[in-house]
Design a protein around this motif. Structure first.
Motif, PDB file in Angstrom:
ATOM      1  N   PRO A  97     -14.875   4.781 -38.563  1.00 57.18           N
ATOM      2  CA  PRO A  97     -14.091   4.618 -37.379  1.00 57.18           C
ATOM      3  C   PRO A  97     -14.355   5.600 -36.270  1.00 57.18           C
ATOM      4  O   PRO A  97     -14.306   5.485 -34.978  1.00 57.18           O
ATOM      5  CB  PRO A  97     -12.489   4.665 -37.752  1.00 57.18           C
ATOM      6  N   MET A  98     -15.082   6.688 -36.749  1.00 58.90           N
ATOM      7  CA  MET A  98     -15.755   7.378 -35.731  1.00 58.90           C
ATOM      8  C   MET A  98     -17.045   7.855 -35.709  1.00 58.90           C
ATOM      9  O   MET A  98     -17.532   8.730 -35.824  1.00 58.90           O
ATOM     10  CB  MET A  98     -15.007   8.972 -35.941  1.00 58.90           C
ATOM     11  N   SER A  99     -17.697   6.432 -35.821  1.00 58.09           N
ATOM     12  CA  SER A  99     -19.024   6.333 -35.959  1.00 58.09           C
ATOM     13  C   SER A  99     -20.040   7.109 -35.126  1.00 58.09           C
ATOM     14  O   SER A  99     -20.966   7.235 -35.345  1.00 58.09           O
ATOM     15  CB  SER A  99     -19.569   4.662 -36.280  1.00 58.09           C
ATOM     16  N   ARG A 100     -19.336   7.246 -33.647  1.00 59.95           N
ATOM     17  CA  ARG A 100     -20.185   7.520 -32.527  1.00 59.95           C
ATOM     18  C   ARG A 100     -20.524   8.957 -32.804  1.00 59.95           C
ATOM     19  O   ARG A 100     -21.408   9.338 -32.204  1.00 59.95           O
ATOM     20  CB  ARG A 100     -19.446   7.426 -31.433  1.00 59.95           C
ATOM     21  N   PHE A 101     -19.757   9.777 -33.696  1.00 54.52           N
ATOM     22  CA  PHE A 101     -20.128  11.196 -33.950  1.00 54.52           C
ATOM     23  C   PHE A 101     -21.478  11.132 -34.904  1.00 54.52           C
ATOM     24  O   PHE A 101     -22.027  12.251 -35.107  1.00 54.52           O
ATOM     25  CB  PHE A 101     -18.868  11.674 -34.498  1.00 54.52           C
ATOM     26  N   PHE A 102     -21.604  10.320 -35.711  1.00 50.24           N
ATOM     27  CA  PHE A 102     -22.588  10.275 -36.976  1.00 50.24           C
ATOM     28  C   PHE A 102     -23.793   9.524 -36.548  1.00 50.24           C
ATOM     29  O   PHE A 102     -24.592   9.276 -37.391  1.00 50.24           O
ATOM     30  CB  PHE A 102     -22.035   9.744 -38.068  1.00 50.24           C
ATOM     31  N   GLU A 103     -24.064   9.202 -35.297  1.00 46.87           N
ATOM     32  CA  GLU A 103     -25.439   8.697 -35.184  1.00 46.87           C
ATOM     33  C   GLU A 103     -26.307   9.539 -35.289  1.00 46.87           C
ATOM     34  O   GLU A 103     -26.837  10.681 -35.131  1.00 46.87           O
ATOM     35  CB  GLU A 103     -25.414   8.324 -33.537  1.00 46.87           C
ATOM     36  N   ASP A 522     -16.099  10.578 -45.493  1.00 45.67           N
ATOM     37  CA  ASP A 522     -14.723  11.204 -45.584  1.00 45.67           C
ATOM     38  C   ASP A 522     -14.504  12.082 -47.004  1.00 45.67           C
ATOM     39  O   ASP A 522     -13.647  13.014 -46.931  1.00 45.67           O
ATOM     40  CB  ASP A 522     -13.411  10.071 -45.581  1.00 45.67           C
ATOM     41  N   GLU A 523     -15.137  11.827 -48.166  1.00 45.76           N
ATOM     42  CA  GLU A 523     -15.079  12.378 -49.154  1.00 45.76           C
ATOM     43  C   GLU A 523     -16.005  13.566 -49.217  1.00 45.76           C
ATOM     44  O   GLU A 523     -15.932  14.202 -50.531  1.00 45.76           O
ATOM     45  CB  GLU A 523     -15.087  11.492 -50.535  1.00 45.76           C
ATOM     46  N   SER A 524     -16.725  13.678 -48.430  1.00 43.82           N
ATOM     47  CA  SER A 524     -17.859  14.924 -48.656  1.00 43.82           C
ATOM     48  C   SER A 524     -17.074  15.988 -48.249  1.00 43.82           C
ATOM     49  O   SER A 524     -16.357  16.193 -47.469  1.00 43.82           O
ATOM     50  CB  SER A 524     -18.747  14.624 -47.675  1.00 43.82           C
ATOM     51  N   ARG A 525     -17.745  17.115 -48.940  1.00 43.37           N
ATOM     52  CA  ARG A 525     -17.170  18.514 -48.655  1.00 43.37           C
ATOM     53  C   ARG A 525     -17.620  19.059 -47.103  1.00 43.37           C
ATOM     54  O   ARG A 525     -16.805  19.620 -46.495  1.00 43.37           O
ATOM     55  CB  ARG A 525     -17.514  19.427 -49.805  1.00 43.37           C
ATOM     56  N   ILE A 526     -18.832  18.730 -46.947  1.00 42.05           N
ATOM     57  CA  ILE A 526     -19.263  19.170 -45.503  1.00 42.05           C
ATOM     58  C   ILE A 526     -19.710  17.869 -44.676  1.00 42.05           C
ATOM     59  O   ILE A 526     -20.375  16.979 -45.329  1.00 42.05           O
ATOM     60  CB  ILE A 526     -20.483  19.793 -45.783  1.00 42.05           C
ATOM     61  N   VAL A 527     -19.128  17.572 -43.541  1.00 36.92           N
ATOM     62  CA  VAL A 527     -19.328  16.629 -42.712  1.00 36.92           C
ATOM     63  C   VAL A 527     -20.120  17.063 -41.350  1.00 36.92           C
ATOM     64  O   VAL A 527     -19.656  18.052 -40.886  1.00 36.92           O
ATOM     65  CB  VAL A 527     -17.966  15.777 -42.218  1.00 36.92           C
ATOM     66  N   PHE A 528     -21.309  16.591 -41.012  1.00 34.12           N
ATOM     67  CA  PHE A 528     -21.872  16.934 -40.008  1.00 34.12           C
ATOM     68  C   PHE A 528     -21.562  16.000 -38.870  1.00 34.12           C
ATOM     69  O   PHE A 528     -21.883  14.840 -39.108  1.00 34.12           O
ATOM     70  CB  PHE A 528     -23.395  16.968 -39.987  1.00 34.12           C
ATOM     71  N   ALA A 529     -21.484  16.271 -37.605  1.00 35.50           N
ATOM     72  CA  ALA A 529     -20.927  15.344 -36.578  1.00 35.50           C
ATOM     73  C   ALA A 529     -21.704  16.085 -35.283  1.00 35.50           C
ATOM     74  O   ALA A 529     -22.026  17.190 -35.195  1.00 35.50           O
ATOM     75  CB  ALA A 529     -19.474  15.460 -36.404  1.00 35.50           C
ATOM     76  N   ARG A 530     -21.998  15.061 -34.483  1.00 32.31           N
ATOM     77  CA  ARG A 530     -22.547  15.353 -33.087  1.00 32.31           C
ATOM     78  C   ARG A 530     -21.295  15.907 -32.157  1.00 32.31           C
ATOM     79  O   ARG A 530     -20.390  15.528 -32.139  1.00 32.31           O
ATOM     80  CB  ARG A 530     -23.304  14.209 -32.436  1.00 32.31           C
ATOM     81  N   ASP A 531     -22.026  16.928 -31.515  1.00 34.19           N
ATOM     82  CA  ASP A 531     -20.783  17.539 -30.344  1.00 34.19           C
ATOM     83  C   ASP A 531     -21.163  16.696 -29.149  1.00 34.19           C
ATOM     84  O   ASP A 531     -22.099  16.681 -28.431  1.00 34.19           O
ATOM     85  CB  ASP A 531     -21.364  19.085 -30.026  1.00 34.19           C
TER      86      ASP A 531
END
Length: 565
Positions: A97-103, A522-531
């Motif tokens: 649902p927040m895919s724009r952060f994970f491009e 969502d189940e990953s300990r570390i999530v990388f996202a774009r600012d």
């Protein structure tokens, strides 16, 4: 002793001396043992086992100074996403649902969160992760399998001693120091597939010429090889099919035997159809359409270059440096100028000949040249035509990567072996000089490999950069810690689930991507996202209320990681 003009230090000269002494001793030793080597070459199971373990053991011995490779290129991360997805027993992941952060590169976000790549390389990496705990384990196994199957494939075309020679060349050229062995990008699986296809074809042809049905295992191996290639390199599988059809029409027996040919080939259709079914199932799961490949959807969503023109330099050509001139020329040959398409096609093809050096060590250039004098034989004609088909077919791409040609890797080895076999028959004034020439070529191949391998084996913590700058096609990780690894080590020391916002500077190099996530974000300990800015970022923070928020500045030297409220 001071460094020489070419950058050689004392240890570098010692390496050259050791290689020269071993060449001299081998020049005396090989002729005396040639017949015994020919006897050993016929022990197929023993030779295949020896060739299988050789590149694996040689690479493992380098681990103290050259650890397990870490992924660096976005293609590698995308293949690893395929592997992670398959290990979750699915072909695609639900859209986030927040895919724009994970491009990120080569990853679809809609209608599913999936890699754009076929299943082949990801399946190999998934098997490695499952059975060895590390995806690289399967890459090593594929390397050993390629060396063993090269010997097996060549037995269908040449005598055992020449087949063993080709197997040893596979270890030297595509073994512990090769790019494909030291990355997750692919190449070895398609090379293994090519061995199965061309090796099975040779055995099928022998049976058909003798007028009887071939072993069912040969048909299955042919089908398995073509299926693996189809799952790994889909476009190049069309070129492989052209080569197979030419083999069947040019080298197969007379028309009265075609009933046997068709009866045999029906078994090969089963694994090929299974691979095709798997491809369309992946299409359906990833793109929601049976006939649209994930890469096609990626090009539709993110676009592809619509022009093939190259901007002229801002300064006159006479004022360009040599490096600027070469860069402009390579871009012109790669993309074309929009006029005289056929001329540009052949110029690009000529320019890319240098990339084919990846498949031949320099001493084999002579053997490949001599191969051209064997074109009176039909097998050589078919071989050359296949190389030309793949060369022209991949020339349709605006760029060339060597793993596009991985399926015909074994054919470059076969051409070299045929050239050396022809070379062994040379006579000057009635005196046989062919075998001595072959020995020199093989010794140079061995000396080159021995020089670089021992250099890496004993290099220690300070690589001899003066000599390594002349190492062309080898690729291997060093024990130095990369910026990505430094950040991963820092994150590993921070407890709990983390949300890491990656902030790029205006001068960021776009290929240096840091936003990579697992199949189940969502189940990953570390999530990388774009600012994406404070307002947007707050939405992701609310989505992950229990995660500790960190900020990563990858363009600083060194990259900075800090916690912010």
């Amino acid at each position: 002793m001071p460094d020489s003009a070419v950058g050689f230090g004392p240890t570098d000269w010692l390496e050259c001396l050791v290689a020269a002494l071993l060449m001299l001793s081998a020049a005396i030793w090989i002729p005396a043992w040639r017949e015994r080597l020919a006897q050993w070459a016929g022990r197929r199971r023993m030779m295949m086992a020896l060739l299988f373990f050789s590149p694996i053991v040689l690479r493992l011995l380098l681990l103290p100074h050259h650890p397990v490779p870490t992924p660096r290129i976005y293609d590698e991360f995308s293949h690893l996403l395929v592997a992670d997805t398959l290990r979750h027993l699915r072909l695609a992941n639900p859209a986030h649902p927040m895919s724009r952060f994970f491009e990120t590169f080569f990853v679809l976000q809609e209608p599913t969160y999936s890699s754009i790549y076929p299943l082949g390389q990801g399946l190999l990496l998934a098997l490695g992760k499952t059975f060895s705990g590390n995806a690289w384990g399967a890459v090593l196994a594929a390397d050993g399998l390629f060396a063993a199957l090269t010997y097996w494939m060549l037995l269908g075309y040449v005598e055992p001693r020449w087949a063993l020679t080709g197997g040893v060349l596979a270890v030297i050229q595509f073994g512990p120091l090769n790019l494909w062995t030291n990355c997750y990008w692919g190449g070895l699986l398609a090379a293994v597939a090519g061995c199965l296809v061309f090796g099975a074809l040779a055995r099928l042809r022998t049976a058909w010429i003798e007028g009887h049905r071939a072993r069912r295992s040969c048909n299955w191996l042919f089908g398995l090889g073509f299926a693996l290639h189809l799952l790994t390199r889909q476009f190049e599988s069309v070129l492989l099919a052209v080569s197979v059809l030419l083999f069947l029409t040019w080298l197969a027996p007379a028309h009265r035997q075609w009933r046997i040919v068709l009866a045999d080939m029906r078994y090969a259709v089963i694994p090929i159809c299974a691979a095709g079914l798997l491809i369309i199932c992946q299409n359906r799961q990833v793109t929601a359409r049976w006939t649209m490949l994930p890469e096609q959807l990626s090009q539709f969503q993110y676009g592809v270059p619509t022009t093939l023109t190259v901007e002229p330099p801002a300064v006159p050509h006479k004022q360009l440096t040599r490096e600027q001139e070469m860069e402009y020329r390579s871009q012109l040959l790669m993309h074309g100028s929009g006029t005289d398409t056929w001329r540009k096609f052949f110029e690009r093809l000529e320019y890319r000949v240098r990339d084919y050096r990846f498949f031949l060590t320099p001493p084999l250039y002579l053997a490949f040249a001599v191969f051209l004098f064997t074109l009176r034989q039909r097998i050589s004609q078919w071989l050359l035509f296949t190389l030309l088909v793949f060369g022209c077919g991949t020339n349709l791409f605006p760029y060339l990567l060597v793993h596009y040609l991985a399926g015909i890797t074994v054919l470059f080895i076969l051409a070299s072996v045929l050239g050396m076999r022809q070379m062994s028959r040379w006579r000057i004034n009635g005196i046989a000089v062919g075998w001595e020439t072959v020995h020199v070529v093989l010794l140079l191949c061995g000396a080159q490999f021995l020089l670089w391998y021992t250099l890496h084996l004993f290099e220690g913590s300070h690589p001899p950069l003066g000599l390594l700058q002349y190492e062309t096609w080898d690729f291997i990780d060093h024990a130095t810690v990369t910026p990505h690894e430094q950040i991963q080590q820092k994150l590993a020391a921070i407890p709990g689930p983390l949300l890491v916002f990656v902030h790029y500077s205006p001068r960021h190099i776009f290929q240096d991507e840091w936003v990579w996530n697992a199949a189940d974000i969502d189940e990953s300990r570390i999530v990388f996202a774009r600012d994406l800015g404070a307002e947007e970022d707050d939405q992701l923070k609310r989505y992950y209320p229990r995660r500790r928020v960190l900020w990563l500045e990858p363009d600083m030297n060194p990259p900075q990681l800090e916690e912010r409220p």
